[in-house]
Design a protein around this motif. Structure first.
Motif, PDB file in Angstrom:
ATOM      1  N   ARG A  35       0.827  -1.202   0.000  1.00  0.00           N
ATOM      2  CA  ARG A  35       0.000   0.000   0.000  1.00  0.00           C
ATOM      3  C   ARG A  35       0.865   1.257   0.000  1.00  0.00           C
ATOM      4  O   ARG A  35       0.555   2.239  -0.683  1.00  0.00           O
ATOM      5  CB  ARG A  35      -0.939  -0.021   1.209  1.00  0.00           C
ATOM      6  CG  ARG A  35      -2.123  -0.964   1.034  1.00  0.00           C
ATOM      7  CD  ARG A  35      -2.907  -1.155   2.317  1.00  0.00           C
ATOM      8  NE  ARG A  35      -4.191  -1.805   2.041  1.00  0.00           N
ATOM      9  CZ  ARG A  35      -5.003  -2.301   2.978  1.00  0.00           C
ATOM     10  NH1 ARG A  35      -4.650  -2.220   4.267  1.00  0.00           N
ATOM     11  NH2 ARG A  35      -6.146  -2.863   2.645  1.00  0.00           N
TER      12      ARG A  35
ATOM     13  N   PHE B  31       2.505   1.604  -3.630  1.00  0.00           N
ATOM     14  CA  PHE B  31       1.614   2.060  -4.691  1.00  0.00           C
ATOM     15  C   PHE B  31       0.813   3.304  -4.307  1.00  0.00           C
ATOM     16  O   PHE B  31       0.107   3.862  -5.157  1.00  0.00           O
ATOM     17  CB  PHE B  31       0.634   0.939  -5.085  1.00  0.00           C
ATOM     18  CG  PHE B  31       1.270  -0.202  -5.808  1.00  0.00           C
ATOM     19  CD1 PHE B  31       1.502  -1.408  -5.176  1.00  0.00           C
ATOM     20  CD2 PHE B  31       1.647  -0.068  -7.138  1.00  0.00           C
ATOM     21  CE1 PHE B  31       2.083  -2.469  -5.853  1.00  0.00           C
ATOM     22  CE2 PHE B  31       2.229  -1.127  -7.828  1.00  0.00           C
ATOM     23  CZ  PHE B  31       2.459  -2.329  -7.174  1.00  0.00           C
ATOM     24  N   ASN B  32       0.902   3.699  -3.025  1.00  0.00           N
ATOM     25  CA  ASN B  32       0.086   4.810  -2.550  1.00  0.00           C
ATOM     26  C   ASN B  32      -1.384   4.571  -2.878  1.00  0.00           C
ATOM     27  O   ASN B  32      -2.105   5.446  -3.357  1.00  0.00           O
ATOM     28  CB  ASN B  32       0.551   6.140  -3.163  1.00  0.00           C
ATOM     29  CG  ASN B  32      -0.066   7.346  -2.457  1.00  0.00           C
ATOM     30  OD1 ASN B  32      -0.420   7.275  -1.277  1.00  0.00           O
ATOM     31  ND2 ASN B  32      -0.220   8.441  -3.184  1.00  0.00           N
ATOM     32  N   ASP B  33      -1.819   3.346  -2.629  1.00  0.00           N
ATOM     33  CA  ASP B  33      -3.182   2.918  -2.950  1.00  0.00           C
ATOM     34  C   ASP B  33      -3.549   1.796  -1.994  1.00  0.00           C
ATOM     35  O   ASP B  33      -2.705   0.944  -1.676  1.00  0.00           O
ATOM     36  CB  ASP B  33      -3.242   2.415  -4.399  1.00  0.00           C
ATOM     37  CG  ASP B  33      -4.659   2.074  -4.833  1.00  0.00           C
ATOM     38  OD1 ASP B  33      -5.086   0.910  -4.602  1.00  0.00           O
ATOM     39  OD2 ASP B  33      -5.333   2.946  -5.401  1.00  0.00           O
TER      40      ASP B  33
ATOM     41  N   LEU C 220      -5.318  -0.866  -2.475  1.00  0.00           N
ATOM     42  CA  LEU C 220      -5.321  -2.142  -3.189  1.00  0.00           C
ATOM     43  C   LEU C 220      -6.540  -2.997  -2.859  1.00  0.00           C
ATOM     44  O   LEU C 220      -7.274  -3.412  -3.759  1.00  0.00           O
ATOM     45  CB  LEU C 220      -4.037  -2.938  -2.917  1.00  0.00           C
ATOM     46  CG  LEU C 220      -2.734  -2.246  -3.334  1.00  0.00           C
ATOM     47  CD1 LEU C 220      -1.535  -3.123  -2.987  1.00  0.00           C
ATOM     48  CD2 LEU C 220      -2.736  -1.920  -4.811  1.00  0.00           C
TER      49      LEU C 220
ATOM     50  N   THR D  15      -9.198  -2.358  -5.694  1.00  0.00           N
ATOM     51  CA  THR D  15      -9.336  -0.999  -6.202  1.00  0.00           C
ATOM     52  C   THR D  15      -9.068  -1.013  -7.709  1.00  0.00           C
ATOM     53  O   THR D  15      -8.521  -1.986  -8.244  1.00  0.00           O
ATOM     54  CB  THR D  15      -8.328  -0.062  -5.522  1.00  0.00           C
ATOM     55  OG1 THR D  15      -7.004  -0.467  -5.900  1.00  0.00           O
ATOM     56  CG2 THR D  15      -8.481  -0.096  -4.009  1.00  0.00           C
TER      57      THR D  15
ATOM     58  N   LEU E 222      -6.764   0.456  -9.361  1.00  0.00           N
ATOM     59  CA  LEU E 222      -5.342   0.238  -9.604  1.00  0.00           C
ATOM     60  C   LEU E 222      -4.989  -1.230  -9.449  1.00  0.00           C
ATOM     61  O   LEU E 222      -4.261  -1.809 -10.271  1.00  0.00           O
ATOM     62  CB  LEU E 222      -4.504   1.086  -8.643  1.00  0.00           C
ATOM     63  CG  LEU E 222      -2.994   0.822  -8.691  1.00  0.00           C
ATOM     64  CD1 LEU E 222      -2.429   1.186 -10.052  1.00  0.00           C
ATOM     65  CD2 LEU E 222      -2.260   1.582  -7.586  1.00  0.00           C
TER      66      LEU E 222
END
Length: 700
Positions: free
Chosen positions: A445, A448-450, A452, A463, A465
């Motif tokens: 996380r 990817f700055n997400d 997931l 998500t 992405l």
């Protein structure tokens, strides 16, 4: 311009018609001259119209509403494959994405022609030559004997332009690529497996200096281009008889013997229209000194490899040239010079991108380069949902920032999380503790700055992405395993490997039972685990939990298109009846079969009855259903019923059941195939198993 010049446009392609429409929308009349008759202009195929070029030009012509009324937003879906049918990172259009819609060329032509005045186009006017007049302007001499004059001559007549020699000595050169064009009509109905392979838009399979490119048209036809990187005379010296379709198909297939059957089926099932076409293009950066009273647009100025990108550029050229002419004032030549400078720079940049990307088709990484090219064309900010705004700003591709440190150990947990969509199940899959998997997810996380994985109701979902990573991660991890697992040889005598297979009763009896007998001698430590067909079998194969699926190749399903495949020898299908059946003679026609009480073979997991009987159908006479061939044969014994099973299975079971085999007229076949995850293709042990099964399938 203080005085409106007489403008002649040579060529009624997308560029020429667009220019005429934009000028007409701004009160400037033109005449378009086209060498073909009105009903003979070639307009097959499809185009994606890009916001910054094709769509931009239609907005300038006031035809935006007409365009969106006939556009197909989902036509941009693209699949990039290797010759083994391995699916590379691909661009699949979201359902609500209308940024690059597709349109049939014929529909675009109709929209443009409808916007012109009836006298705005002269058909059957092929330009023979033009001469400059001392008073300015040009005298146009047409092949039909007509002579016209104009103040401004615009060549929009394609790569072999008759206007371009007035400006430059540059000539089209052979690109090194030759095409053989063919198609499959109404593929969604006649060949649904091929339609599924191509998808809603385009499919590119480019490798080993050749390739198969397919696009789905609005009429359901698959338009296929077979590309070869060959000498210029190859199309006339290769021995392919284009006017004899059956022999031509066979000759073409000789060039793809090591390509996956899913791909070569595009050739195998094409119709009889087979057209050779060498591809020519102009030198990148072709230029000329600005000449009063004459200019070029589209392929006449910068003919390049891609007809789709060429059409979009021609339409953008048309919009830019029209804007230059409208605002020219008293200096028409200066306006044309400014247009030509912008047009050349844009075209040269695109031509270099295309050439560099298509040059990659000669090696296995080439399909990735093609994908990279199309990816750059769809960077964030360049594809938007809904009709594009009327803003003219051009955007430069955005380069994604690359992390300076990458922990490759995270690939395995990432793949498990994307597949299982559960921390607990992902931990079980890779044999680590749940806290360890949670720690890996936290690292991913941050990377990817997400998030997931997010909670939706009671379930965890990916998500957007994360969804976009699924295929890429699987492919990357598969390639890594292929490298690390590879050995010089496989020794069946010492191996203790267990192979997990999914197969039906026919395969088990006819192929696997004799295989097991042989393995006890040549590979005593090898184990075979066989699971019957079931709804989760494709997912197990995709996850690597099964090594092989043996499944009829003529039972169609979209889920098989991502796997590698090897066909097995066919087996005759026969009707089986009780040995004392009084109403069945030595053969059975389809009509006679339809009159008998019938046992359907299949289930939700294995729907075989459709291909067994054909489209004639026997549903009104179906009295029982069995999910196996052997089960159907067992139900037939002692009754007036009939079932259809493979002959080799009957030879092993039928006599013991008191059954009789009856040939069908016309004959029918069961063709099986082995399917496996592409990452196992080069594995020596896997290859050994496939070879053994092929041998067993070939024994009669």
């Amino acid at each position: 311009m203080n005085t409106t010049p007489r403008i002649a446009i040579i060529g009624a392609g997308p560029g020429g018609l667009t220019l005429a429409c934009v000028l007409r929308a701004n009160g400037i009349d033109t005449v378009v001259y086209e060498r073909e008759a009105a009903d003979a202009v070639g307009c097959g195929g499809t185009l994606e119209l890009h916001p910054e070029s094709g769509q931009h030009a239609l907005r300038a012509a006031g035809l935006e509403n007409e365009f969106w009324a006939r556009a197909r937003p989902t036509g941009l879906d693209m699949k990039i494959l290797g010759k083994d049918a391995t699916v590379q990172p691909q661009d699949v259009t979201a359902e609500d994405d209308t940024g690059w819609p597709e349109m049939d060329r014929s529909a675009l032509r109709e929209i443009l022609l409808d916007a012109l005045a009836p006298d705005g186009i002269r058909w059957s006017h092929g330009l023979d030559h033009a001469t400059a007049l001392e008073s300015g302007g040009h005298e146009l001499h047409f092949a039909n004997g007509t002579v016209e004059t104009c103040d401004l001559l615009i060549g929009a007549d394609g790569t072999w332009s008759r206007v371009r020699p007035m400006l430059t000595e540059a000539e089209p050169a052979y690109s090194g690529i030759s095409l053989i064009e063919l198609g499959v009509p109404e593929a969604h109905r006649t060949r649904p497996a091929l339609a599924a392979l191509v998808g809603r838009g385009s499919m590119f399979a480019l490798q080993d200096d050749k390739g198969l490119i397919a696009r789905r048209g609005g009429d359901g036809r698959l338009r296929i281009s077979i590309a070869f990187r060959v000498p210029e005379n190859w199309l006339t010296t290769n021995g392919i008889p284009y006017d004899r379709p059956e022999r031509a198909r066979a000759a073409i297939l000789e060039h793809f013997t090591d390509w996956a059957p899913q791909l070569t089926d595009l050739v195998r099932h094409c119709d009889d229209t087979i057209v050779p076409r060498p591809v020519y293009s102009l030198p990148i950066g072709t230029s000329w000194p600005t000449t009063p009273g004459v200019t070029l647009l589209g392929d006449a100025a910068h003919g390049m490899l891609s007809s789709c990108w060429g059409a979009n550029l021609a339409m953008r050229d048309a919009a830019d040239l029209a804007r230059a002419l409208i605002g020219a004032g008293d200096d028409l030549t200066a306006a044309i010079a400014a247009y030509e400078k912008t047009m050349r720079e844009r075209a040269a940049s695109m031509a270099r991108e295309l050439k560099g990307s298509f040059d990659g088709g000669a090696d296995p990484s080439g399909v990735r380069k093609i994908g990279d090219f199309f990816g750059r064309m769809t960077v964030p900010g360049q594809r938007k949902g809904g009709p594009a705004s009327s803003a003219d700003g051009e955007r430069e591709p955005v380069a994604a920032a690359r992390p300076t440190k990458i922990d490759l150990n995270l690939l395995v947990p990432l793949n498990a999380l994307l597949s299982e969509r559960s921390v607990t199940k992902a931990a079980e899959r890779v044999s680590v503790s749940q806290p360890a998997m949670s720690t890996a997810l936290a690292k991913l996380r941050r990377h990817f700055n997400d998030p997931l994985l997010v909670r939706e109701g009671r379930a965890m979902v990916l998500t957007p992405l994360a969804e976009s990573l699924v295929d890429s991660v699987k492919e990357l991890l598969g390639g890594m395993y292929e490298v690390l697992d590879r050995t010089d040889q496989f020794d069946p005598v010492t191996s203790a490997r267990t192979f997990n297979l999914v197969a039906d009763d026919y395969v088990t009896v006819v192929m696997l039972r004799p295989l097991l007998s042989e393995l006890s001698e040549v590979a005593p430590g090898v184990r075979i685990s066989v699971t019957g067909v079931h709804p989760g079998m494709f997912d197990r194969l995709r996850r690597g939990q099964s090594d092989l699926l043996i499944w009829p190749s003529n039972v169609l399903t979209d889920e098989l298109t991502s796997f590698s495949r090897s066909d097995l020898p066919p087996d005759e299908l026969v009707a089986v009846v009780d040995g004392d059946h009084p109403d069945v003679g030595p053969t059975l026609s389809r009509e006679e079969l339809a009159e008998l009480p019938y046992i359907t073979i299949g289930s939700q997991a294995m729907p075989l009855s459709g291909f067994t009987i054909g489209e004639g159908g026997v549903s009104d006479r179906t009295v029982a259903v069995s999910d196996t061939f052997a089960g159907a044969a067992g139900l037939v014994s002692g009754t007036r019923m009939v079932a259809v099973i493979p002959r080799r299975l009957f030879e092993r079971l039928g006599c013991a059941m008191g059954l009789r085999a009856v040939p069908l007229e016309p004959a029918a076949e069961l063709t099986g195939a082995m399917y496996w995850d592409p990452r196992n293709t080069a594995d020596p042990a896997h290859r050994w198993l496939r070879e053994r099964i092929q041998q067993m399938a070939s024994h009669r």
